[in-house]
Enzyme design. Sequence first.
Site, PDB file in Angstrom:
ATOM      1  N   ARG A 118      12.331   2.423   1.937  1.00  0.00           N
ATOM      2  CA  ARG A 118      11.914   1.851   2.650  1.00  0.00           C
ATOM      3  C   ARG A 118      12.862   0.463   2.793  1.00  0.00           C
ATOM      4  O   ARG A 118      13.359   0.332   2.094  1.00  0.00           O
ATOM      5  CB  ARG A 118      10.215   0.899   2.180  1.00  0.00           C
ATOM      6  CG  ARG A 118       9.664  -0.256   3.704  1.00  0.00           C
ATOM      7  CD  ARG A 118       9.133  -0.595   3.167  1.00  0.00           C
ATOM      8  NE  ARG A 118       8.065   0.130   4.575  1.00  0.00           N
ATOM      9  CZ  ARG A 118       6.849   0.267   4.579  1.00  0.00           C
ATOM     10  NH1 ARG A 118       5.736  -0.509   4.083  1.00  0.00           N
ATOM     11  NH2 ARG A 118       5.761   1.151   4.721  1.00  0.00           N
TER      12      ARG A 118
ATOM     13  N   ARG B 120       0.843  -0.813   0.185  1.00  0.00           N
ATOM     14  CA  ARG B 120       0.098   0.049   0.128  1.00  0.00           C
ATOM     15  C   ARG B 120       0.995   1.563   0.003  1.00  0.00           C
ATOM     16  O   ARG B 120       0.217   1.981  -0.700  1.00  0.00           O
ATOM     17  CB  ARG B 120      -1.036  -0.393   1.194  1.00  0.00           C
ATOM     18  CG  ARG B 120      -0.719  -0.747   2.317  1.00  0.00           C
ATOM     19  CD  ARG B 120      -1.761  -0.499   3.360  1.00  0.00           C
ATOM     20  NE  ARG B 120      -2.524  -2.441   2.784  1.00  0.00           N
ATOM     21  CZ  ARG B 120      -3.511  -2.402   3.690  1.00  0.00           C
ATOM     22  NH1 ARG B 120      -4.744  -1.180   3.830  1.00  0.00           N
ATOM     23  NH2 ARG B 120      -4.356  -2.857   2.753  1.00  0.00           N
ATOM     24  N   THR B 121       2.002   1.732   0.943  1.00  0.00           N
ATOM     25  CA  THR B 121       3.199   2.517   0.639  1.00  0.00           C
ATOM     26  C   THR B 121       3.419   2.918  -0.424  1.00  0.00           C
ATOM     27  O   THR B 121       3.046   3.750  -1.098  1.00  0.00           O
ATOM     28  CB  THR B 121       3.602   2.421   1.746  1.00  0.00           C
ATOM     29  OG1 THR B 121       3.090   1.992   3.365  1.00  0.00           O
ATOM     30  CG2 THR B 121       4.535   3.616   2.123  1.00  0.00           C
TER      31      THR B 121
ATOM     32  N   HIS C  45       7.976   6.758   9.902  1.00  0.00           N
ATOM     33  CA  HIS C  45       7.203   6.535   8.400  1.00  0.00           C
ATOM     34  C   HIS C  45       6.210   8.178   8.897  1.00  0.00           C
ATOM     35  O   HIS C  45       5.441   7.938   8.516  1.00  0.00           O
ATOM     36  CB  HIS C  45       6.369   4.834   9.189  1.00  0.00           C
ATOM     37  CG  HIS C  45       6.255   5.596   7.687  1.00  0.00           C
ATOM     38  ND1 HIS C  45       5.686   5.973   6.123  1.00  0.00           N
ATOM     39  CD2 HIS C  45       5.360   4.173   6.755  1.00  0.00           C
ATOM     40  CE1 HIS C  45       4.822   5.107   5.633  1.00  0.00           C
ATOM     41  NE2 HIS C  45       4.765   3.823   6.142  1.00  0.00           N
TER      42      HIS C  45
ATOM     43  N   LYS D  57      22.621  -9.727  -3.914  1.00  0.00           N
ATOM     44  CA  LYS D  57      23.951 -10.085  -5.268  1.00  0.00           C
ATOM     45  C   LYS D  57      24.909  -9.426  -3.921  1.00  0.00           C
ATOM     46  O   LYS D  57      26.338  -9.416  -4.376  1.00  0.00           O
ATOM     47  CB  LYS D  57      23.998  -9.677  -5.919  1.00  0.00           C
ATOM     48  CG  LYS D  57      23.423  -9.732  -7.131  1.00  0.00           C
ATOM     49  CD  LYS D  57      23.136  -8.668  -8.820  1.00  0.00           C
ATOM     50  CE  LYS D  57      21.936  -8.973  -9.292  1.00  0.00           C
ATOM     51  NZ  LYS D  57      21.765  -7.835 -10.198  1.00  0.00           N
TER      52      LYS D  57
END
Lengths: 430, 308
Positions: free
Chosen positions: B108, B58-59, B136, B86
């Site tokens: 994020r 959703r974000t 946030h 990697k």
Amino acid sequence: MSQPRPILLKGGRLLCPASGIDETGDLLLDQGRIAALGGELDAPADAEIIDCAGKWVAPGLIDMHVHLREPGHEYKEDIASGTAAAAAGGFTAVCSMPNTDPVNDSAAVTEMILERARAVGSCRVYPVGAITPGLKGQGLSQMAELKDAGCVAVSDDGHPVSDSRLLRRAMEYASGFGLPVICHSEELSLSAGGAMHEGPVATALGLPGIPAEAEVAAVERDLTLAGLTGARVHIAHISCAGSVAALARAREAGWAVSGETAPHYLALCDQDVGEYDTHRKMNPTLRSQADRQAVRQGLAAGIIQAVATDHAPHSVLEKELEFGFAAFGVTGMETALGVMLELVEEHLLTPLEMIERLSAAPARLLGLPGGSLTAGGPADVVVMDPKAAWTVDPAKMRSKSANTAFAGRKLPGRAMLTVCGGKVTFRLED
Amino acid sequence: MSLKRRHMLGLHGVSAEEITTVLDTAESLKEISARPIKKVPTLRGKTIVHFFYEASTRTRTSFEIAAKRLSADTVSLSASTSSITKGETLIDTAKNLLAMSPDLIVMRHSQSGAPHLLARHIPCSIINAGDGAHEHPSQGLLDLMTIRRAKGRLDGLKVSIIGDISHSRVARSDIIGLNTMGSQVTVYGPRTLMPPAVESLGVSVAGSMEEAVNEADVIIMLRVQQERLTDVLFPTLREYAQRFGLGSKHLKAAKPDVVIMHPGPINRGVELSPEVADGPQSLILDQVANGVAVRMALLYLLLGPEAS
């Protein structure tokens, strides 16, 4: 190897906590020994004469807790660079912790370290052997062999022995050979997953905390086992009030226990983590302001006898990372004396007490040569300028790694000259 | 209108004036989403990278819609498609991204402080879309916007946040933002989910669900993460739902005009009963809609014509 020229240190303030000497006078080094000290001395014809007016002349500093990273992690540090850093910090001897690769749990590794130190070292290196093979917390290393090879103590530093029964056995066995047991005291089930000291700062930063009690609970256990076994037990890098109190009680009980702290616990606290500064991440973590004060008072009162740096070099590969992913540990040998001089400036310690914590006490606790200004003793000497203020610049370190917690800090003084075994190992260039 | 900053890493240190600027801007941009053609050319030619080291639906969708409505070009990198697997470090990955000249990175990460590390190393605007248990900020701002729309103000309100405060970046941003705007925050939840020294965040701690609910103007319920069960932070979901979940019975004693919020996704029947989640006091879907507007505002203020 040709004998170095004699050195006459002229007119410095001689400071020797072991004998209580604190007076202005000369000190003559010859044939790798302290030839004479006190008053005005005549220089032998071939001597180098160094004017020490206004300087402090003290026994070479002894760092009983460093990580030289060789063998195995030479990209972070090796014996040449680590001992060069030591010399630049005024140290003439260091005790190297066994968490190398391979681990120093055998005579072969101990001998390799000593061989390298003789070949490329700038100070004396005293290896500390592992308590358990591979630091795995199971079984006992061959401690008698380690001692014969040159180990001065045993420790599972960084990987504390969780099994209390095994640690008891280790203490009993080691004490049969006169080997002190150095404990990195940490209750791993309490500290697991943590990144910094548990408290308001960690909560605000959203970082998982490590309570001071993870250290205190382990210190209490390790000291209790020292009482049970009668072994010589030394608590490494004490960082919090509870550990100071526990050590005070154990010493009052008459047990053969001692403790050290590190300069960063004296100078910094959890607030200094700032905005996720990984150069302020070490284990134990920087604790609360109250803990810092308790450690300072414990050091001043002599409950904590020694200061060791826990010099733990890491490259940018381990440090230029997310805080939670970054390795624990900071370098310390090149800044320790400067930070300790702050404590002298703040009148927390006298100059003699400072040198006691950095030199005489480590020598006494581990039975090492040096740690005093004694005619006939080893010519391990540091000349320091307590008024040569300087600003710590990570780019100018002798250590291969730049992970100092004190970058940019103005320190009041530093080592000007370090002599180990009569040989100049560091000279500050103007 | 502009912001006095290049990044939005958290609400810590963001002034009430700046918050008001973001919310006012979001209000003015909100109507774009109601148009038949939901697009304005404001950020045409700007490139925004959505850099998600941690799963998010959703974000990230909200940020992408916000960017597209302002005509920015967007690229998404997620943990599974980027080079994290990697063994590349965050800084290396970021420098590689930077070589492609993005104007802004929305990031994020599972680790607290990761966007701060990035901000120290690369000269491009960064919006923190959630870092570990830290902050946030866009969620905090959309919660403030939702509360302001419902209550008409942000000062003098009593807001209760209930649930896992310890691991919640939403809680931290909400608490900081609400304190800055002059509201009082109370928290409640199992003691194992309260962070150490929780009061130092600027909250009071309720002693019971009733105490947390009864005086509140706003109740924000937090999501229970299933993995907290394996950490043994509470015994069972059953007991959690009974003791810390919000149901109709609690609302009988609450203020009649109390509003209920939740950052989503909700665990129906755990922290919220279905009747409350879908009830008239629930603003959960308003939060989602306001999220797009707030993110458009942040992008506009950090990248738009008036950005500093």
